[in-house]
Design a protein around this motif. Sequence first.
Motif, PDB file in Angstrom:
ATOM      1  N   ASN A   1       0.879  -1.244  -0.103  1.00  0.00           N
ATOM      2  CA  ASN A   1      -0.048   0.184  -0.132  1.00  0.00           C
ATOM      3  C   ASN A   1       0.916   1.339  -0.029  1.00  0.00           C
ATOM      4  O   ASN A   1       0.435   2.302  -0.505  1.00  0.00           O
ATOM      5  CB  ASN A   1      -0.810   0.079   1.276  1.00  0.00           C
ATOM      6  CG  ASN A   1      -1.901  -1.089   1.165  1.00  0.00           C
ATOM      7  OD1 ASN A   1      -2.484  -1.477  -0.059  1.00  0.00           O
ATOM      8  ND2 ASN A   1      -2.339  -1.578   2.309  1.00  0.00           N
TER       9      ASN A   1
ATOM     10  N   GLU B   1       2.174   6.095  -2.141  1.00  0.00           N
ATOM     11  CA  GLU B   1       0.992   5.289  -2.064  1.00  0.00           C
ATOM     12  C   GLU B   1       0.687   4.508  -3.148  1.00  0.00           C
ATOM     13  O   GLU B   1       0.779   5.460  -4.289  1.00  0.00           O
ATOM     14  CB  GLU B   1       0.058   6.074  -1.487  1.00  0.00           C
ATOM     15  CG  GLU B   1       0.434   6.756   0.177  1.00  0.00           C
ATOM     16  CD  GLU B   1      -0.835   7.589   0.851  1.00  0.00           C
ATOM     17  OE1 GLU B   1      -1.692   7.998  -0.380  1.00  0.00           O
ATOM     18  OE2 GLU B   1      -0.388   7.991   1.705  1.00  0.00           O
TER      19      GLU B   1
ATOM     20  N   THR C   1      -2.433   2.690  -5.430  1.00  0.00           N
ATOM     21  CA  THR C   1      -3.473   2.388  -5.690  1.00  0.00           C
ATOM     22  C   THR C   1      -3.900   1.156  -6.738  1.00  0.00           C
ATOM     23  O   THR C   1      -3.078   1.404  -7.875  1.00  0.00           O
ATOM     24  CB  THR C   1      -4.674   3.481  -6.140  1.00  0.00           C
ATOM     25  OG1 THR C   1      -4.136   4.687  -5.211  1.00  0.00           O
ATOM     26  CG2 THR C   1      -5.617   3.453  -6.093  1.00  0.00           C
TER      27      THR C   1
END
Length: 184
Positions: free
Chosen positions: A34, A53, A55
């Motif tokens: 993540n 981060e 996604t």
Amino acid sequence: MTSPKIESIVTQNGKIVFESSTGRLDLNGGLRLNAVKQFSHSHGKDTLLSAFEFTYDHFQSGTGNVFSDFRLRLEKVQQRGNTLAPNDTQPPYRFTYQSGPIPNRLSHNLDHWGYINDANGTNNIPLTTYLGKTYGGIDRSSNASSMKKGSLIKITYPTGGSANFEYEPHYVYDSLLIQEIDSF
């Protein structure tokens, strides 16, 4: 039994932390990364310098009732914070993939190199004749349009620029390519 995973790398001056979670539809109990966070360490205190981060989404084939009907797909990577502005959020790197239905992850519809060829096979044994007997029967040749399904075709950078990717299949020739070499 769970597989070992790296959670952090610690040095005298800081550390890198890898944050992961479950929630993968393609791998029962599997983890996905993540975030990767960078910390400095000074005077007994850790300070976040930056974080990346990740996604995700999934490609889906078939009915979506089993794990093998899904494949994890990275959608974007975004930097949050940096040494000059810890609360700053940068525009993301975005990833675009070739559209089209992809077969189940355990499908036999593959060419010699493991790319999708939509041959509708029931095993991975190519058509072979040995001592007068025929074995297998799946077409393992490349299919240029099928092999691109689900492939990365574009990365869009935070600056707005992009890189496009174009793929072509491998080819196998049954005959010798060089018919004759003349030396002078």
